[in-house]
Design a protein around this motif. Structure first.
Motif, PDB file in Angstrom:
ATOM      1  N   ALA A  98      13.117   1.750  10.023  1.00 29.44           N
ATOM      2  CA  ALA A  98      11.964   2.036   9.160  1.00 29.44           C
ATOM      3  C   ALA A  98      11.137   0.779   8.924  1.00 29.44           C
ATOM      4  O   ALA A  98       9.900   0.813   8.951  1.00 29.44           O
ATOM      5  CB  ALA A  98      12.430   2.630   7.838  1.00 29.44           C
ATOM      6  N   LEU A  99      11.798  -0.353   8.708  1.00 33.90           N
ATOM      7  CA  LEU A  99      11.081  -1.611   8.489  1.00 33.90           C
ATOM      8  C   LEU A  99      10.278  -2.009   9.729  1.00 33.90           C
ATOM      9  O   LEU A  99       9.115  -2.406   9.617  1.00 33.90           O
ATOM     10  CB  LEU A  99      12.071  -2.710   8.104  1.00 33.90           C
ATOM     11  N   ILE A 100      10.897  -1.893  10.886  1.00 30.96           N
ATOM     12  CA  ILE A 100      10.194  -2.235  12.133  1.00 30.96           C
ATOM     13  C   ILE A 100       9.004  -1.308  12.351  1.00 30.96           C
ATOM     14  O   ILE A 100       7.896  -1.765  12.677  1.00 30.96           O
ATOM     15  CB  ILE A 100      11.170  -2.185  13.327  1.00 30.96           C
ATOM     16  N   VAL A 101       9.182  -0.016  12.167  1.00 30.99           N
ATOM     17  CA  VAL A 101       8.088   0.944  12.360  1.00 30.99           C
ATOM     18  C   VAL A 101       6.950   0.683  11.383  1.00 30.99           C
ATOM     19  O   VAL A 101       5.769   0.700  11.744  1.00 30.99           O
ATOM     20  CB  VAL A 101       8.602   2.400  12.240  1.00 30.99           C
ATOM     21  N   VAL A 102       7.282   0.398  10.123  1.00 32.31           N
ATOM     22  CA  VAL A 102       6.255   0.147   9.105  1.00 32.31           C
ATOM     23  C   VAL A 102       5.488  -1.139   9.414  1.00 32.31           C
ATOM     24  O   VAL A 102       4.266  -1.191   9.275  1.00 32.31           O
ATOM     25  CB  VAL A 102       6.881   0.123   7.703  1.00 32.31           C
ATOM     26  N   LEU A 103       6.190  -2.175   9.838  1.00 29.47           N
ATOM     27  CA  LEU A 103       5.497  -3.418  10.193  1.00 29.47           C
ATOM     28  C   LEU A 103       4.587  -3.224  11.404  1.00 29.47           C
ATOM     29  O   LEU A 103       3.457  -3.727  11.433  1.00 29.47           O
ATOM     30  CB  LEU A 103       6.500  -4.537  10.453  1.00 29.47           C
ATOM     31  N   LEU A 104       5.064  -2.502  12.408  1.00 27.82           N
ATOM     32  CA  LEU A 104       4.209  -2.206  13.571  1.00 27.82           C
ATOM     33  C   LEU A 104       3.001  -1.366  13.157  1.00 27.82           C
ATOM     34  O   LEU A 104       1.872  -1.624  13.604  1.00 27.82           O
ATOM     35  CB  LEU A 104       5.022  -1.479  14.648  1.00 27.82           C
ATOM     36  N   LEU A 105       3.224  -0.394  12.302  1.00 31.83           N
ATOM     37  CA  LEU A 105       2.132   0.439  11.804  1.00 31.83           C
ATOM     38  C   LEU A 105       1.113  -0.403  11.047  1.00 31.83           C
ATOM     39  O   LEU A 105      -0.098  -0.247  11.235  1.00 31.83           O
ATOM     40  CB  LEU A 105       2.708   1.534  10.903  1.00 31.83           C
ATOM     41  N   HIS A 106       1.608  -1.312  10.217  1.00 27.50           N
ATOM     42  CA  HIS A 106       0.696  -2.169   9.438  1.00 27.50           C
ATOM     43  C   HIS A 106      -0.142  -3.066  10.346  1.00 27.50           C
ATOM     44  O   HIS A 106      -1.367  -3.109  10.220  1.00 27.50           O
ATOM     45  CB  HIS A 106       1.499  -3.012   8.452  1.00 27.50           C
ATOM     46  N   PHE A 107       0.523  -3.791  11.251  1.00 24.70           N
ATOM     47  CA  PHE A 107      -0.190  -4.789  12.033  1.00 24.70           C
ATOM     48  C   PHE A 107      -0.999  -4.211  13.190  1.00 24.70           C
ATOM     49  O   PHE A 107      -2.000  -4.806  13.589  1.00 24.70           O
ATOM     50  CB  PHE A 107       0.776  -5.848  12.555  1.00 24.70           C
TER      51      PHE A 107
ATOM     52  N   SER B 101       0.832  -1.204   0.000  1.00 22.26           N
ATOM     53  CA  SER B 101       0.000   0.000   0.000  1.00 22.26           C
ATOM     54  C   SER B 101       0.870   1.259   0.000  1.00 22.26           C
ATOM     55  O   SER B 101       1.987   1.255   0.539  1.00 22.26           O
ATOM     56  CB  SER B 101      -0.922   0.001   1.210  1.00 22.26           C
ATOM     57  N   PRO B 102       0.371   2.336  -0.589  1.00 24.79           N
ATOM     58  CA  PRO B 102       1.143   3.581  -0.630  1.00 24.79           C
ATOM     59  C   PRO B 102       1.429   4.149   0.761  1.00 24.79           C
ATOM     60  O   PRO B 102       2.483   4.752   0.973  1.00 24.79           O
ATOM     61  CB  PRO B 102       0.264   4.542  -1.424  1.00 24.79           C
ATOM     62  N   GLN B 103       0.515   3.935   1.706  1.00 23.42           N
ATOM     63  CA  GLN B 103       0.756   4.437   3.064  1.00 23.42           C
ATOM     64  C   GLN B 103       2.027   3.833   3.644  1.00 23.42           C
ATOM     65  O   GLN B 103       2.813   4.524   4.299  1.00 23.42           O
ATOM     66  CB  GLN B 103      -0.381   4.088   4.036  1.00 23.42           C
ATOM     67  N   LEU B 104       2.219   2.532   3.419  1.00 22.49           N
ATOM     68  CA  LEU B 104       3.390   1.874   3.982  1.00 22.49           C
ATOM     69  C   LEU B 104       4.678   2.306   3.274  1.00 22.49           C
ATOM     70  O   LEU B 104       5.706   2.508   3.922  1.00 22.49           O
ATOM     71  CB  LEU B 104       3.223   0.356   3.912  1.00 22.49           C
ATOM     72  N   PHE B 105       4.635   2.461   1.951  1.00 25.43           N
ATOM     73  CA  PHE B 105       5.822   2.927   1.236  1.00 25.43           C
ATOM     74  C   PHE B 105       6.208   4.335   1.682  1.00 25.43           C
ATOM     75  O   PHE B 105       7.381   4.614   1.949  1.00 25.43           O
ATOM     76  CB  PHE B 105       5.595   2.921  -0.280  1.00 25.43           C
ATOM     77  N   LEU B 106       5.228   5.215   1.750  1.00 21.81           N
ATOM     78  CA  LEU B 106       5.525   6.594   2.163  1.00 21.81           C
ATOM     79  C   LEU B 106       6.005   6.640   3.610  1.00 21.81           C
ATOM     80  O   LEU B 106       6.933   7.397   3.938  1.00 21.81           O
ATOM     81  CB  LEU B 106       4.292   7.464   1.966  1.00 21.81           C
ATOM     82  N   SER B 107       5.405   5.835   4.473  1.00 21.45           N
ATOM     83  CA  SER B 107       5.849   5.781   5.871  1.00 21.45           C
ATOM     84  C   SER B 107       7.283   5.253   5.961  1.00 21.45           C
ATOM     85  O   SER B 107       8.088   5.758   6.748  1.00 21.45           O
ATOM     86  CB  SER B 107       4.929   4.881   6.690  1.00 21.45           C
ATOM     87  N   PHE B 108       7.597   4.239   5.163  1.00 17.44           N
ATOM     88  CA  PHE B 108       8.952   3.676   5.173  1.00 17.44           C
ATOM     89  C   PHE B 108       9.986   4.737   4.802  1.00 17.44           C
ATOM     90  O   PHE B 108      10.985   4.916   5.503  1.00 17.44           O
ATOM     91  CB  PHE B 108       9.035   2.484   4.208  1.00 17.44           C
ATOM     92  N   PHE B 109       9.743   5.433   3.704  1.00 18.67           N
ATOM     93  CA  PHE B 109      10.723   6.434   3.271  1.00 18.67           C
ATOM     94  C   PHE B 109      10.792   7.626   4.229  1.00 18.67           C
ATOM     95  O   PHE B 109      11.868   8.195   4.427  1.00 18.67           O
ATOM     96  CB  PHE B 109      10.434   6.901   1.845  1.00 18.67           C
ATOM     97  N   THR B 110       9.689   7.984   4.838  1.00 17.23           N
ATOM     98  CA  THR B 110       9.705   9.086   5.803  1.00 17.23           C
ATOM     99  C   THR B 110      10.532   8.707   7.025  1.00 17.23           C
ATOM    100  O   THR B 110      11.393   9.477   7.468  1.00 17.23           O
ATOM    101  CB  THR B 110       8.266   9.463   6.211  1.00 17.23           C
ATOM    102  N   VAL B 111      10.283   7.522   7.585  1.00 17.35           N
ATOM    103  CA  VAL B 111      11.033   7.094   8.769  1.00 17.35           C
ATOM    104  C   VAL B 111      12.501   6.851   8.425  1.00 17.35           C
ATOM    105  O   VAL B 111      13.395   7.224   9.184  1.00 17.35           O
ATOM    106  CB  VAL B 111      10.378   5.837   9.391  1.00 17.35           C
ATOM    107  N   LEU B 112      12.762   6.236   7.262  1.00 14.47           N
ATOM    108  CA  LEU B 112      14.139   5.979   6.831  1.00 14.47           C
ATOM    109  C   LEU B 112      14.920   7.282   6.723  1.00 14.47           C
ATOM    110  O   LEU B 112      16.028   7.405   7.273  1.00 14.47           O
ATOM    111  CB  LEU B 112      14.145   5.258   5.482  1.00 14.47           C
TER     112      LEU B 112
END
Length: 176
Positions: free
Chosen positions: A80-89, A43-54
Motif C-alpha cells: 500500500a505504501l509503495i502504491v500510494v507513493l507511486l500514485l502521488h509522484f 491529502s485525503p486521496q492518498l489516505f483513502l488509496s492507502f487503506f483501499t490497497v492495504l
C-alpha cells in the motif's frame, strides 16, 4: 474479539472504497475543508488509496495464502505504501503542476508580443491576440500613445489595466 481478520479486511475495503467514491463526488466541496492540512502527502486521496490497497491486498493474501496474519499485515502495508507513493509522484504531482500551468495572472501578460485582430482606434478599444504555450489569449486593448494601430500589426503589451491591455507598436528594428 472473535472476528476473522478476513472480515476486517473486507469491511475496511468496502468502507474505504465507499469513502473514495464519495470523495470523488464531493471533492470540490471537501477540498476546502482539507486545505488546513497543507502538506501534499496528507491529502485525503492518498489516505483513502492507502487503506483501499492495504485492505484489498490483506484480504486477498489472507484468503489465498497460508502465511501468518502479522506477516500479511506487513506485506499489505508495504504494498500500500509503495502504491500510494507511486500514485502521488506519478499521478497527483503531475496533475497539480499541469493544472497550475494553465493559469496566468494579468501581470504575466505584460511584455508579451501580440497581434492586433481588431484595429485599435486612437481614442478607443480594439482587440489583440497573444500566443502562449498554453494557448491563445484574446484581450481588449488600447493604445499607449493614443494612436491608431492597424489590423495585423505586431504590438507589445506594456501594462494591464482592469483587464485591458495597454499596447504599443512593436519596432521591427529593435531586437528583443
Amino acid at each position: 474479539m472473535g472476528i476473522p481478520i478476513e472480515t476486517v479486511y473486507l469491511f475496511t475495503l468496502v468502507i474505504s472504497g465507499s469513502l473514495t467514491f464519495l470523495y470523488i463526488l464531493l471533492s470540490d466541496v471537501l477540498d476546502g475543508i482539507f486545505d488546513a492540512f497543507d502538506h501534499p502527502l496528507l491529502s485525503p486521496q492518498l489516505f483513502l488509496s492507502f487503506f483501499t490497497v492495504l485492505s484489498a491486498t490483506g484480504y486477498l493474501l489472507e484468503r489465498y495464502t497460508a502465511a501468518a496474519s502479522y506477516f500479511i499485515g506487513l506485506i499489505s502495508a508495504g504494498v500500500a505504501l509503495i502504491v500510494v507513493l507511486l500514485l502521488h509522484f506519478f499521478v497527483f504531482v503531475p496533475l497539480r503542476s499541469a493544472e497550475s500551468s494553465l493559469n496566468y495572472a494579468q501581470e504575466d501578460l505584460e511584455g508579451c508580443r501580440a497581434k492586433v485582430i481588431i484595429t485599435v482606434p486612437a481614442d478607443g478599444f480594439g482587440e489583440i491576440l497573444i500566443q502562449r504555450a498554453s494557448g491563445a489569449i484574446s484581450k481588449p486593448a488600447k493604445s499607449l500613445k493614443n494612436e491608431e494601430i492597424p489590423l495585423e500589426a505586431e504590438v507589445i503589451v506594456v501594462s494591464m489595466e482592469n483587464g485591458v491591455a495597454v499596447v504599443a507598436k512593436r519596432d521591427p528594428y529593435y531586437i528583443s
